[in-house]
Design a protein around this motif. Sequence first.
Motif, PDB file in Angstrom:
ATOM      1  N   CYS A 197       0.844  -1.188   0.000  1.00 46.62           N
ATOM      2  CA  CYS A 197       0.000   0.000   0.000  1.00 46.62           C
ATOM      3  C   CYS A 197       0.889   1.252   0.000  1.00 46.62           C
ATOM      4  CB  CYS A 197      -0.900  -0.012   1.230  1.00 46.62           C
ATOM      5  SG  CYS A 197      -1.843   1.496   1.456  1.00 46.62           S
ATOM      6  N   CYS A 255       0.212   3.001   3.756  1.00 45.77           N
ATOM      7  CA  CYS A 255       0.567   2.367   5.038  1.00 45.77           C
ATOM      8  C   CYS A 255       1.612   1.253   4.889  1.00 45.77           C
ATOM      9  CB  CYS A 255      -0.681   1.819   5.718  1.00 45.77           C
ATOM     10  SG  CYS A 255      -1.363   0.350   4.941  1.00 45.77           S
ATOM     11  N   CYS A 273      -4.435   0.010   0.135  1.00 48.04           N
ATOM     12  CA  CYS A 273      -5.082  -1.205   0.650  1.00 48.04           C
ATOM     13  C   CYS A 273      -6.526  -0.928   1.064  1.00 48.04           C
ATOM     14  CB  CYS A 273      -4.272  -1.766   1.821  1.00 48.04           C
ATOM     15  SG  CYS A 273      -4.447  -0.822   3.341  1.00 48.04           S
ATOM     16  N   CYS A 303      -6.924   1.472   4.163  1.00 52.11           N
ATOM     17  CA  CYS A 303      -6.721   2.897   3.872  1.00 52.11           C
ATOM     18  C   CYS A 303      -7.858   3.472   3.022  1.00 52.11           C
ATOM     19  CB  CYS A 303      -5.384   3.116   3.174  1.00 52.11           C
ATOM     20  SG  CYS A 303      -3.971   2.893   4.267  1.00 52.11           S
TER      21      CYS A 303
END
Length: 201
Positions: A56, A59, A73, A76
């Motif tokens: 991601c 994150c 992802c 998120c």
Amino acid sequence: MYSATIQKLIDLFSQFPTVGPRTATRFVFYLTKKNKEEIKELVSAILELKRKIRFCQLCFNIFEPKEISQQKCEICLNPSRERSLLCVVANEIDLAAIEKLKKYNGLYFVLGGLMTKFKKNDLEKLRIKELEKRVREDSAIQEIILALNPTTEGEATALYLEKILKPFQKKISRLGKGLPVGGELEYADEETLKSALEQRK
Ligand SMILES: [Zn+2]
């Protein structure tokens, strides 16, 4: 003492986390007993992993995109997650352990490991710069939770991160007491981890 072909595979398996040469050797002899189809299935599953899994952008959690353009992802992208909370974890396994509790509804940041000592090359392996950038650019963040192992490494990393993140003037919290000292987050039982998260300070 083994043939070059066998030895090469032993060396490769020996690089896996927690796998020593003896286990690696067992893996190789296990594989010699498999038929061609079974070996093909294993090889293609490994190739699929590399082809389908992404990190991601926000994150650094691993995820499998639903479409080719997806860069973030599911966590998120989820609009119902609390964007003021950022939980810093060492790796994807710790993230999964916290997600499993269904108690935390904020966002994450995967650091990529822990410091072993205050060594420069240790720090370079971690996503410290990326974390700073995230905190600097995301004004929605109000609290940063350092959810790191209650070990010497976790402690050293938490102290370092507190120092690095101080200038951003966000609330910085740590998991509450109760986690066995020297233990690892991924092995903590759910109730203990849940209460450590609730009693963070
Ligand atoms: Zn993400």
